[in-house]
Design a protein around this motif. Structure first.
Motif, PDB file in Angstrom:
ATOM      1  N   GLN A 152       0.809  -1.225   0.000  1.00  0.00           N
ATOM      2  CA  GLN A 152       0.000   0.000   0.000  1.00  0.00           C
ATOM      3  C   GLN A 152       0.842   1.276   0.000  1.00  0.00           C
ATOM      4  OE1 GLN A 152      -3.142   0.518  -0.404  1.00  0.00           O
ATOM      5  NE2 GLN A 152      -3.815  -1.582  -0.439  1.00  0.00           N
ATOM      6  N   HIS A 153       2.049   1.245   0.571  1.00  0.00           N
ATOM      7  CA  HIS A 153       2.846   2.463   0.670  1.00  0.00           C
ATOM      8  C   HIS A 153       3.589   2.799  -0.625  1.00  0.00           C
ATOM      9  CE1 HIS A 153       5.848  -0.653   1.425  1.00  0.00           C
ATOM     10  NE2 HIS A 153       6.732   0.223   1.021  1.00  0.00           N
ATOM     11  N   GLU A 154       3.541   1.930  -1.621  1.00  0.00           N
ATOM     12  CA  GLU A 154       4.237   2.193  -2.876  1.00  0.00           C
ATOM     13  C   GLU A 154       3.348   3.033  -3.790  1.00  0.00           C
ATOM     14  OE1 GLU A 154       5.871  -1.275  -4.673  1.00  0.00           O
ATOM     15  OE2 GLU A 154       7.129  -1.705  -2.933  1.00  0.00           O
ATOM     16  N   LEU A 155       3.734   4.300  -3.967  1.00  0.00           N
ATOM     17  CA  LEU A 155       2.966   5.245  -4.770  1.00  0.00           C
ATOM     18  C   LEU A 155       3.716   5.585  -6.046  1.00  0.00           C
ATOM     19  CD1 LEU A 155       1.833   7.686  -1.954  1.00  0.00           C
ATOM     20  CD2 LEU A 155       0.533   5.813  -2.958  1.00  0.00           C
ATOM     21  N   VAL A 156       2.976   6.123  -7.007  1.00  0.00           N
ATOM     22  CA  VAL A 156       3.568   6.581  -8.258  1.00  0.00           C
ATOM     23  C   VAL A 156       2.843   7.860  -8.689  1.00  0.00           C
ATOM     24  CG1 VAL A 156       2.092   5.123  -9.687  1.00  0.00           C
ATOM     25  CG2 VAL A 156       4.284   5.888 -10.584  1.00  0.00           C
ATOM     26  N   ALA A 157       3.611   8.839  -9.204  1.00  0.00           N
ATOM     27  CA  ALA A 157       3.042  10.087  -9.723  1.00  0.00           C
ATOM     28  C   ALA A 157       3.022   9.996 -11.245  1.00  0.00           C
ATOM     29  CB  ALA A 157       3.872  11.276  -9.269  1.00  0.00           C
ATOM     30  N   ARG A 158       1.894  10.405 -11.834  1.00  0.00           N
ATOM     31  CA  ARG A 158       1.741  10.372 -13.289  1.00  0.00           C
ATOM     32  C   ARG A 158       1.083  11.666 -13.748  1.00  0.00           C
ATOM     33  NH1 ARG A 158      -0.336   4.915 -11.841  1.00  0.00           N
ATOM     34  NH2 ARG A 158       1.247   3.418 -12.478  1.00  0.00           N
ATOM     35  N   LEU A 159       1.389  12.060 -14.981  1.00  0.00           N
ATOM     36  CA  LEU A 159       0.789  13.247 -15.578  1.00  0.00           C
ATOM     37  C   LEU A 159       0.042  12.816 -16.838  1.00  0.00           C
ATOM     38  CD1 LEU A 159       0.696  16.378 -15.226  1.00  0.00           C
ATOM     39  CD2 LEU A 159       2.444  16.461 -16.999  1.00  0.00           C
ATOM     40  N   TYR A 160      -1.266  13.084 -16.864  1.00  0.00           N
ATOM     41  CA  TYR A 160      -2.130  12.652 -17.960  1.00  0.00           C
ATOM     42  C   TYR A 160      -2.688  13.850 -18.719  1.00  0.00           C
ATOM     43  CZ  TYR A 160      -2.183   8.080 -15.683  1.00  0.00           C
ATOM     44  OH  TYR A 160      -1.824   6.881 -15.127  1.00  0.00           O
ATOM     45  N   PRO A 161      -3.020  13.668 -20.013  1.00  0.00           N
ATOM     46  CA  PRO A 161      -3.612  14.759 -20.779  1.00  0.00           C
ATOM     47  C   PRO A 161      -5.071  15.044 -20.410  1.00  0.00           C
ATOM     48  CG  PRO A 161      -3.404  12.807 -22.149  1.00  0.00           C
ATOM     49  CD  PRO A 161      -2.753  12.487 -20.837  1.00  0.00           C
ATOM     50  N   SER A 162      -5.720  14.103 -19.732  1.00  0.00           N
ATOM     51  CA  SER A 162      -7.100  14.293 -19.292  1.00  0.00           C
ATOM     52  C   SER A 162      -7.233  13.654 -17.907  1.00  0.00           C
ATOM     53  CB  SER A 162      -8.090  13.657 -20.276  1.00  0.00           C
ATOM     54  OG  SER A 162      -8.081  12.260 -20.148  1.00  0.00           O
ATOM     55  N   PRO A 163      -8.303  13.954 -17.188  1.00  0.00           N
ATOM     56  CA  PRO A 163      -8.449  13.385 -15.850  1.00  0.00           C
ATOM     57  C   PRO A 163      -8.717  11.883 -15.837  1.00  0.00           C
ATOM     58  CG  PRO A 163     -10.256  14.897 -16.325  1.00  0.00           C
ATOM     59  CD  PRO A 163      -9.340  14.927 -17.493  1.00  0.00           C
ATOM     60  N   LYS A 164      -8.895  11.265 -17.000  1.00  0.00           N
ATOM     61  CA  LYS A 164      -9.122   9.820 -17.056  1.00  0.00           C
ATOM     62  C   LYS A 164      -7.787   9.104 -16.967  1.00  0.00           C
ATOM     63  CE  LYS A 164     -13.226  10.275 -19.842  1.00  0.00           C
ATOM     64  NZ  LYS A 164     -13.892   9.924 -21.087  1.00  0.00           N
ATOM     65  N   ILE A 165      -7.681   8.120 -16.103  1.00  0.00           N
ATOM     66  CA  ILE A 165      -6.396   7.460 -15.901  1.00  0.00           C
ATOM     67  C   ILE A 165      -6.131   6.324 -16.882  1.00  0.00           C
ATOM     68  CG2 ILE A 165      -6.214   8.099 -13.478  1.00  0.00           C
ATOM     69  CD1 ILE A 165      -7.119   5.271 -12.772  1.00  0.00           C
ATOM     70  N   GLU A 166      -7.030   6.077 -17.812  1.00  0.00           N
ATOM     71  CA  GLU A 166      -6.833   4.995 -18.765  1.00  0.00           C
ATOM     72  C   GLU A 166      -5.873   5.379 -19.895  1.00  0.00           C
ATOM     73  OE1 GLU A 166     -10.236   6.079 -18.346  1.00  0.00           O
ATOM     74  OE2 GLU A 166     -10.415   4.790 -16.602  1.00  0.00           O
ATOM     75  N   VAL A 167      -5.556   6.648 -20.047  1.00  0.00           N
ATOM     76  CA  VAL A 167      -4.698   7.101 -21.137  1.00  0.00           C
ATOM     77  C   VAL A 167      -3.222   7.026 -20.742  1.00  0.00           C
ATOM     78  CG1 VAL A 167      -6.468   8.594 -22.121  1.00  0.00           C
ATOM     79  CG2 VAL A 167      -4.908   9.503 -20.412  1.00  0.00           C
ATOM     80  N   GLN A 168      -2.340   7.153 -21.732  1.00  0.00           N
ATOM     81  CA  GLN A 168      -0.902   7.059 -21.487  1.00  0.00           C
ATOM     82  C   GLN A 168      -0.371   8.344 -20.837  1.00  0.00           C
ATOM     83  OE1 GLN A 168       1.333   6.056 -24.946  1.00  0.00           O
ATOM     84  NE2 GLN A 168       3.243   5.852 -23.839  1.00  0.00           N
ATOM     85  N   SER A 169       0.577   8.187 -19.934  1.00  0.00           N
ATOM     86  CA  SER A 169       1.190   9.300 -19.221  1.00  0.00           C
ATOM     87  C   SER A 169       1.980  10.187 -20.188  1.00  0.00           C
ATOM     88  CB  SER A 169       2.110   8.748 -18.129  1.00  0.00           C
ATOM     89  OG  SER A 169       2.643   9.783 -17.369  1.00  0.00           O
ATOM     90  N   LEU A 170       1.971  11.517 -19.952  1.00  0.00           N
ATOM     91  CA  LEU A 170       2.668  12.475 -20.817  1.00  0.00           C
ATOM     92  C   LEU A 170       4.181  12.453 -20.618  1.00  0.00           C
ATOM     93  CD1 LEU A 170       0.233  15.496 -20.446  1.00  0.00           C
ATOM     94  CD2 LEU A 170       0.543  14.048 -22.458  1.00  0.00           C
ATOM     95  N   ILE A 171       4.626  12.147 -19.417  1.00  0.00           N
ATOM     96  CA  ILE A 171       6.049  12.062 -19.101  1.00  0.00           C
ATOM     97  C   ILE A 171       6.269  10.790 -18.293  1.00  0.00           C
ATOM     98  CG2 ILE A 171       6.514  14.551 -19.206  1.00  0.00           C
ATOM     99  CD1 ILE A 171       6.190  14.729 -16.237  1.00  0.00           C
TER     100      ILE A 171
END
Length: 106
Positions: free
Chosen positions: A40-59
């Motif tokens: 549970q403590h393993e987190l990841v930060a992602r940047l998406y082009p839209s608020p939907k998380i199904e799309v590919q990360s921008l970086i």
């Protein structure tokens, strides 16, 4: 949250401020649990082009993010995957805000 993200390192070396500012990417920043089989403590930060998380990360994703508030935004420090078992230090400067007419965070 919608924000502009500036990557501050390339290949584990700090970028000059001019290059970091020129490389800003606009999108939706999400910090989530890494996956259903990870602790549970393993987190990841992602940047998406839209608020939907199904799309590919921008970086590239930032693993094990740690946040620190700074003037006009916050820093996120963590690691990017550089290869199969290789990780490199990365830090993002994030400036949150609503979108302006050009699609950037104000």
């Amino acid at each position: 949250m919608y924000c502009t993200v500036y990557r501050l390192y390339r290949h584990a070396e700090r970028l000059p401020p001019e290059l970091a500012r020129a490389g800003g990417v606009f999108g939706w920043l999400l910090i989530t649990h890494r996956g259903s089989l990870s602790p549970q403590h393993e987190l990841v930060a992602r940047l998406y082009p839209s608020p939907k998380i199904e799309v590919q990360s921008l970086i590239p994703e930032l693993w094990y993010p740690q946040l620190k508030l700074v003037k006009e935004g916050f820093l996120i420090a963590g690691h990017e995957a550089a290869g199969l078992n290789e990780k490199v230090h990365q830090r993002w400067w994030c400036v949150p805000g609503p979108m302006d007419d050009g699609g950037r965070a104000r």
